[in-house]
Design a protein around this motif. Structure first.
Motif, PDB file in Angstrom:
ATOM      1  N   SER A 237       0.798  -1.029   0.075  1.00 24.18           N
ATOM      2  CA  SER A 237       0.035   0.084  -0.177  1.00 24.18           C
ATOM      3  C   SER A 237       0.864   1.002   0.053  1.00 24.18           C
ATOM      4  O   SER A 237       0.628   2.201  -0.757  1.00 24.18           O
ATOM      5  CB  SER A 237      -0.960  -0.029   1.127  1.00 24.18           C
ATOM      6  OG  SER A 237      -1.901  -1.149   1.087  1.00 24.18           O
TER       7      SER A 237
ATOM      8  N   LEU B  22       2.304   1.740  -3.501  1.00 20.46           N
ATOM      9  CA  LEU B  22       1.377   2.009  -4.365  1.00 20.46           C
ATOM     10  C   LEU B  22       0.858   3.696  -4.364  1.00 20.46           C
ATOM     11  O   LEU B  22       1.002   4.538  -5.382  1.00 20.46           O
ATOM     12  CB  LEU B  22       0.201   1.494  -4.471  1.00 20.46           C
ATOM     13  CG  LEU B  22       0.235  -0.041  -4.679  1.00 20.46           C
ATOM     14  CD1 LEU B  22      -1.237  -0.877  -4.586  1.00 20.46           C
ATOM     15  CD2 LEU B  22       0.455  -0.199  -6.151  1.00 20.46           C
ATOM     16  N   LEU B  23       0.871   3.984  -2.965  1.00 24.46           N
ATOM     17  CA  LEU B  23       0.678   5.451  -2.803  1.00 24.46           C
ATOM     18  C   LEU B  23       1.782   6.420  -3.244  1.00 24.46           C
ATOM     19  O   LEU B  23       1.461   7.473  -3.811  1.00 24.46           O
ATOM     20  CB  LEU B  23       0.486   5.754  -1.318  1.00 24.46           C
ATOM     21  CG  LEU B  23      -0.034   7.229  -0.935  1.00 24.46           C
ATOM     22  CD1 LEU B  23      -1.211   7.643  -1.390  1.00 24.46           C
ATOM     23  CD2 LEU B  23       0.110   7.130   0.556  1.00 24.46           C
TER      24      LEU B  23
ATOM     25  N   LEU C  71       1.642   6.737  -6.985  1.00 26.00           N
ATOM     26  CA  LEU C  71       0.457   7.413  -7.463  1.00 26.00           C
ATOM     27  C   LEU C  71       0.932   8.999  -7.134  1.00 26.00           C
ATOM     28  O   LEU C  71       0.518   9.759  -8.102  1.00 26.00           O
ATOM     29  CB  LEU C  71      -0.984   7.300  -6.502  1.00 26.00           C
ATOM     30  CG  LEU C  71      -2.000   8.191  -6.970  1.00 26.00           C
ATOM     31  CD1 LEU C  71      -2.293   8.190  -8.244  1.00 26.00           C
ATOM     32  CD2 LEU C  71      -2.960   7.794  -5.881  1.00 26.00           C
ATOM     33  N   MET C  72       1.338   9.400  -6.111  1.00 25.21           N
ATOM     34  CA  MET C  72       2.149  10.507  -5.816  1.00 25.21           C
ATOM     35  C   MET C  72       2.926  10.995  -6.770  1.00 25.21           C
ATOM     36  O   MET C  72       3.048  12.267  -7.275  1.00 25.21           O
ATOM     37  CB  MET C  72       2.532  10.847  -4.494  1.00 25.21           C
ATOM     38  CG  MET C  72       1.576  10.600  -3.318  1.00 25.21           C
ATOM     39  SD  MET C  72       0.454  11.932  -3.410  1.00 25.21           S
ATOM     40  CE  MET C  72       1.179  13.444  -3.014  1.00 25.21           C
TER      41      MET C  72
ATOM     42  N   VAL D 111       3.393   9.845  -9.963  1.00 29.53           N
ATOM     43  CA  VAL D 111       2.667  10.031 -11.215  1.00 29.53           C
ATOM     44  C   VAL D 111       1.985  11.464 -11.248  1.00 29.53           C
ATOM     45  O   VAL D 111       1.995  12.379 -11.949  1.00 29.53           O
ATOM     46  CB  VAL D 111       1.606   8.968 -11.593  1.00 29.53           C
ATOM     47  CG1 VAL D 111       0.596   9.577 -12.616  1.00 29.53           C
ATOM     48  CG2 VAL D 111       2.332   7.758 -11.917  1.00 29.53           C
ATOM     49  N   LEU D 112       1.556  12.179  -9.982  1.00 31.85           N
ATOM     50  CA  LEU D 112       0.810  13.151 -10.133  1.00 31.85           C
ATOM     51  C   LEU D 112       1.672  14.301 -10.081  1.00 31.85           C
ATOM     52  O   LEU D 112       1.562  15.253 -10.902  1.00 31.85           O
ATOM     53  CB  LEU D 112      -0.222  13.376  -8.625  1.00 31.85           C
ATOM     54  CG  LEU D 112      -1.285  12.385  -8.554  1.00 31.85           C
ATOM     55  CD1 LEU D 112      -1.845  12.438  -7.250  1.00 31.85           C
ATOM     56  CD2 LEU D 112      -2.289  12.496  -9.501  1.00 31.85           C
TER      57      LEU D 112
END
Length: 348
Positions: free
Chosen positions: A38, A41-42, A45-46, A48-49
């Motif tokens: 987890s 993945l977070l 994601l950050m 990618v943003l």
């Protein structure tokens, strides 16, 4: 003669050798792996943003997205206070007011109990999520099902919080408040009387006891508040997003074509009310944002939504049985649309 020592089953490690290997069940190892992944993945994601922040910023600055954001924020800001107040009051009534109070207050004659129970919704705030278990408690304590069903339909549609929210959402059309009150009360009473005439006891499964019976009053109250805020708030977000999308993305010619056809406009907003499943304390602001449609079509949206939508169908099936819901929901939908059109024709 060689003597071999038996190795107990399940003590081999991952290499096939005996020892203190991982003896946990596969499900436990899977869950731990999921938890361990987890944060990764977070982080991804950050990342990618951050990498896509420029395209995201350009997309959000587009006129379409600015229009979408404006409508979404406007609906949420207007609706949230009424949603929270309605949830607090409905939780207080469901927890602190004993259902036996309603049983004592209603007339013994079922035909008279129906309109009294329907009118009781005008003074007892409660959203759809609260009205179903309250109606189940009424039936369980001996109230005639017709009266309980009239209360189930009227309470989330004509209570003071909902009518006040409707007045705020339609400041230039105060007649919408009275039209919503009249149409919703007529549908609730008509469905109660229809059940007295055509309903059968084998369609109605005895409602189960509410889950908060074993809790203290305070625990039950805050548990109900947390559940309703998360549940109703989620549907409000979905409804606000849908309204914003219709305003910002859907071609104006399509909306105008649907809105200019009286029959299509009414049916479109009736179906939209069922699909969106917005809490009744907030649906007036979504209806007000659909300004392309006539007041009668928007009245249909306001009458149908609190009485039959996707979440209500699931709750009614779980409380009273599938056989009941499969008959009650279509009849309510048809009657709500018909009464809304007639009320709009007379009052709007």
């Amino acid at each position: 003669m060689a003597i071999t020592k038996a190795v107990p089953q399940g003590t081999e490690d991952g290499d096939g050798h005996g020892g203190h290997g991982d003896r946990r069940a596969p499900r436990e190892r899977t869950e731990e792996g999921r938890h361990l992944n987890s944060p990764l993945l977070l982080t991804m994601l950050m990342l990618v943003l951050v990498l896509l922040q420029s395209p995201i910023r350009r997309a959000l600055s587009a006129p379409v997205m600015q229009s979408w954001t404006t409508v979404f924020v406007a609906v949420m800001v207007q609706a949230l206070p009424f949603l929270v107040l309605g949830v607090l009051l409905s939780a207080a009534i469901a927890v602190f007011v004993p259902p036996s109070f309603f049983a004592r207050a209603l007339p013994r004659r079922p035909a008279l109990a129906v309109p009294v129970a329907g009118a009781a919704g005008a003074v007892l705030p409660g959203c759809e999520c609260a009205s179903v278990p309250v109606a189940g408690a009424l039936v369980r304590r001996g109230v005639t099902p017709a009266a309980a069903l009239a209360f189930l339909l009227s309470a989330p549609a004509i209570n003071p919080i909902v009518l006040t929210a409707t007045a705020v959402a339609f400041p230039g059309n105060p007649e919408m408040v009275l039209a919503r009150l009249v149409a919703s009360l007529l549908v609730a009473c008509a469905m109660g009387w229809l059940w007295l005439r055509l309903g059968r006891t084998d369609w109605l499964k005895p409602p189960s006891r509410p889950s908060h019976d074993a809790q203290s009053k305070g625990e039950a109250f805050w548990g109900s508040v947390r559940h309703d805020v998360m549940h109703a708030g989620g549907f409000l977000v979905v409804g606000a997003m849908a309204a914003a999308t219709l305003k910002a993305v859907a071609p104006e010619s399509w909306l105008r074509a649907a809105a200019d056809n009286p029959v299509l406009a009414v049916l479109a907003l009736a179906v939209l009310a069922v699909v969106l499943s917005i809490c009744s304390e907030a649906d007036a602001f979504v209806a007000a944002s659909l300004s392309q449609f006539s007041l009668t079509a928007r009245l249909t949206f306001l009458v149908v939504g609190p009485m039959i939508d996707l979440k209500l169908f699931a709750m009614q099936a779980g409380t009273f049985g599938r056989a009941f819901a499969l008959r009650f929901a279509p009849a309510t939908f048809a009657l709500a649309v018909t009464v809304s059109v007639l009320t709009g024709w007379v009052m709007l």
